[in-house]
Design an enzyme around this catalytic site. Structure first.
Site, PDB file in Angstrom:
ATOM      1  CG  ASP A  14      -1.863  -1.165   1.563  1.00  0.00           C
ATOM      2  OD1 ASP A  14      -2.408  -2.052   0.390  1.00  0.00           O
ATOM      3  OD2 ASP A  14      -1.677  -1.426   2.627  1.00  0.00           O
ATOM      4  CE  LYS A  17       2.456  -2.495  -4.497  1.00  0.00           C
ATOM      5  NZ  LYS A  17       2.663  -2.310  -2.935  1.00  0.00           N
ATOM      6  N   GLY A  41      -4.419  -4.545  -4.078  1.00  0.00           N
ATOM      7  CA  GLY A  41      -4.783  -3.765  -5.002  1.00  0.00           C
ATOM      8  C   GLY A  41      -4.732  -1.742  -4.901  1.00  0.00           C
ATOM      9  CG  HIS A  42      -2.564  -1.592  -7.235  1.00  0.00           C
ATOM     10  ND1 HIS A  42      -1.490  -2.348  -8.723  1.00  0.00           N
ATOM     11  CD2 HIS A  42      -1.636  -2.169  -6.165  1.00  0.00           C
ATOM     12  CE1 HIS A  42      -0.576  -3.229  -7.882  1.00  0.00           C
ATOM     13  NE2 HIS A  42      -0.526  -3.280  -6.161  1.00  0.00           N
ATOM     14  CD  GLN A 222       0.954  -9.122  -2.426  1.00  0.00           C
ATOM     15  OE1 GLN A 222       1.618  -9.745  -3.290  1.00  0.00           O
ATOM     16  NE2 GLN A 222      -0.965  -8.835  -2.784  1.00  0.00           N
TER      17      GLN A 222
HETATM   18  P1  IMP Z   1      -2.524 -12.961   1.830  1.00  0.00           P
HETATM   19  O1  IMP Z   1      -1.800 -12.193   0.673  1.00  0.00           O
HETATM   20  O2  IMP Z   1      -4.100 -12.431   1.443  1.00  0.00           O
HETATM   21  O3  IMP Z   1      -2.803 -14.641   1.938  1.00  0.00           O
HETATM   22  O4  IMP Z   1      -2.437 -12.073   3.199  1.00  0.00           O
HETATM   23  C1  IMP Z   1      -1.329 -12.539   3.754  1.00  0.00           C
HETATM   24  C2  IMP Z   1      -0.272 -10.828   4.453  1.00  0.00           C
HETATM   25  O5  IMP Z   1      -0.365 -10.176   3.247  1.00  0.00           O
HETATM   26  C3  IMP Z   1      -2.078 -10.009   5.510  1.00  0.00           C
HETATM   27  O6  IMP Z   1      -1.252  -9.265   5.911  1.00  0.00           O
HETATM   28  C4  IMP Z   1      -2.568  -9.125   4.201  1.00  0.00           C
HETATM   29  O7  IMP Z   1      -3.303  -8.132   4.557  1.00  0.00           O
HETATM   30  C5  IMP Z   1      -1.634  -8.893   3.506  1.00  0.00           C
HETATM   31  N1  IMP Z   1      -1.083  -8.547   2.341  1.00  0.00           N
HETATM   32  C6  IMP Z   1      -1.520  -8.531   1.114  1.00  0.00           C
HETATM   33  N2  IMP Z   1      -1.979  -8.187  -0.294  1.00  0.00           N
HETATM   34  C7  IMP Z   1      -1.876  -6.849   0.176  1.00  0.00           C
HETATM   35  C8  IMP Z   1      -1.725  -5.326  -0.062  1.00  0.00           C
HETATM   36  O8  IMP Z   1      -1.720  -5.407  -1.740  1.00  0.00           O
HETATM   37  N3  IMP Z   1      -1.523  -4.922   0.482  1.00  0.00           N
HETATM   38  C9  IMP Z   1      -1.018  -4.810   1.728  1.00  0.00           C
HETATM   39  N4  IMP Z   1      -1.122  -5.508   2.579  1.00  0.00           N
HETATM   40  C10 IMP Z   1      -1.259  -6.870   1.321  1.00  0.00           C
END
Ligand code: IMP
Length: 429
Positions: A14, A17, A41-42, A222
């Protein structure tokens, strides 16, 4: 000259990007996603409109840009269709999408298994996005997954039936309803028929385009501290989010990667569970809320409020090491305007020792106490400044302190959400 630029989230995701990718994609010939799935989420502000993309690369709005979902991506066909339908409604064709035949397909049962896993962890839950990312990568590692080449093949029905028998056993075991094969197969087959022309050998495509000197932009998802190997394990995602993931997730070898830009906020945020040493808590909680509101710090995918903290140069130095950043893009600097004092963590203290990087053991990391440097803030509204030298002196001092602690030059400064609210100190591409 290598015509490749990678945009990598330097901390817990977040970082903004989407804005930089969108800015750079104007000059790019290809925009490529290499890992993750629709957990990302972009937010893209384009021609005054705001779009939220989860799976589609940010160049999708420009028909001249080839957008690639690389082999490292876990691709949810239903999410993909939904996004394609949405951009079509907004007047974009989406025909410029290329999906790797080696990408892993993420199904509905992966999402259910994600939720089950979280429930079972109870208080130790990871706080995932519940998009099925972990279970999809688990199936890939255990070689049980269906890949895109299989999804669009005539064998899909049999493959899916076999996989679903095993997954339904698991769902029932944990008290969930089994998924009806015929209904769900029909839904997926309809999507497979639509996306079949988009599923190609992206490894050859990318290497051919690279050899032709085309400009390739890699859009990280991420952030480095959510990397499965280097992040705050187990509070991480299930892919390699660092720059190394570009090669394994796209099929372009390491010597072909040029600029690696670390995207870093002027403060730090995190969603989900896990240690966060510089988090603003107790008497700083109110300040954290103010920054959250000013910076609109709510998850683009899950809408969860993001946890807010001070700039963590210890994490950033570590991130610069593992990513080999060639430059930093400092985002949301305008959000800090008006603060009397601004803090930067330069190292942690643990059991009487100084630590300059996060520790591997999560319980140790949770006990780390940040050591801060305190700097004077600035009052001026910086959102309309476009030249570095016109930024207030204290603001420049803050940037230069970050540069010296992290050891990487800040080459882009973002002073607002719009594309033109950007100070460029070094042109890329
Ligand atoms: P998962 O990717 O859904 O398995 O989540 C694992 C961890 O990564 C959690 O703490 C999510 O909140 C975090 N996470 C996954 N995708 C994002 C993102 O795009 N931005 C920020 N955190 C993310």
């Amino acid at each position: 000259m290598k015509n490749t630029v990678a945009v990598i989230g330097a901390c817990w995701g977040d970082e903004g990007k989407g804005k930089i990718t969108n800015y750079l994609s104007e000059k790019a010939d290809l925009v490529v996603r290499v890992q993750g799935g629709d957990n990302a989420g972009h937010t893209i502000v384009f021609n005054g409109n705001t779009y939220k993309l989860h799976l589609l690369p940010s160049g999708i709005f420009d028909p001249n840009i080839k957008n690639v979902l690389g082999n490292g991506v876990v691709c949810n066909p239903k999410g993909l269709m939904q996004e394609l339908d949405e951009i079509k409604k907004a007047g974009f064709e989406g025909k410029n999408l290329y999906i790797s035949d080696r990408a892993t397909v993420l199904f509905d049962f992966h999402k259910e298994l994600d939720a089950i896993h979280e429930e079972r962890l109870g208080t130790r839950k990871i706080g995932t996005t519940k998009k099925g990312i972990g279970p999809a990568y688990t199936d890939k590692a255990s070689r049980d997954s269906i890949r895109m080449c299989d999804f669009v093949s005539k064998d899909f029905k049999d493959l899916y039936r076999n996989v679903l028998i095993a997954k339904n056993d698991e769902l029932v075991h944990f008290g969930h309803e089994p998924i009806d094969f015929e209904t769900s197969y029909q839904e997926y087959q309809r999507i497979a028929d639509i996306i079949r022309p988009m599923v190609v050998d992206t490894v050859t495509l990318l290497n051919d385009e690279y050899n032709l000197g085309k400009k390739i932009l890699f859009e990280g998802a991420q952030g480095a501290m959510l990397d499965i190997d280097f992040g705050t394990f187990p509070y991480v995602t299930s892919s390699n989010t660092i720059s190394g993931g570009i090669c394994t997730g796209s099929g372009l070898g390491p010597s072909k990667i040029g600029e690696i830009i670390g995207i870093t906020k002027a403060y730090t945020t995190r969603v989900g569970e896990g240690p966060f040493p510089t988090e603003m808590l107790n008497d700083e909680e109110e300040l954290g809320s103010i920054i959250r509101e000013r910076g609109h710090e709510y998850g683009a995918t899950t809408k969860r409020p993001r946890r807010v903290g001070w700039y963590d140069a210890a994490v950033m130095k570590y991130s610069a090491n593992i990513n080999a950043f060639t430059g930093l893009s400092l985002m949301l600097l305008d959000v800090l305007s008006g603060l009397k004092k601004i803090k930067i963590c330069d190292y942690y203290e643990l059991d009487g020792k100084k630590l300059f990087a996060p520790c591997a053991r999560i319980d140790d990391y949770a006990r780390c106490k940040p050591h801060y440097i305190e700097m004077d803030g600035w009052d001026e509204d910086i959102s309309s400044i476009r030249e570095y030298d016109k930024l207030p002196l204290n603001c420049r001092k803050y940037i230069e302190k970050i540069e010296s602690l992290v050891g990487v030059k800040v080459i882009i400064v973002s002073v607002g959400p719009d594309k033109n609210q950007t100070i460029i100190r070094k042109e890329l591409f």
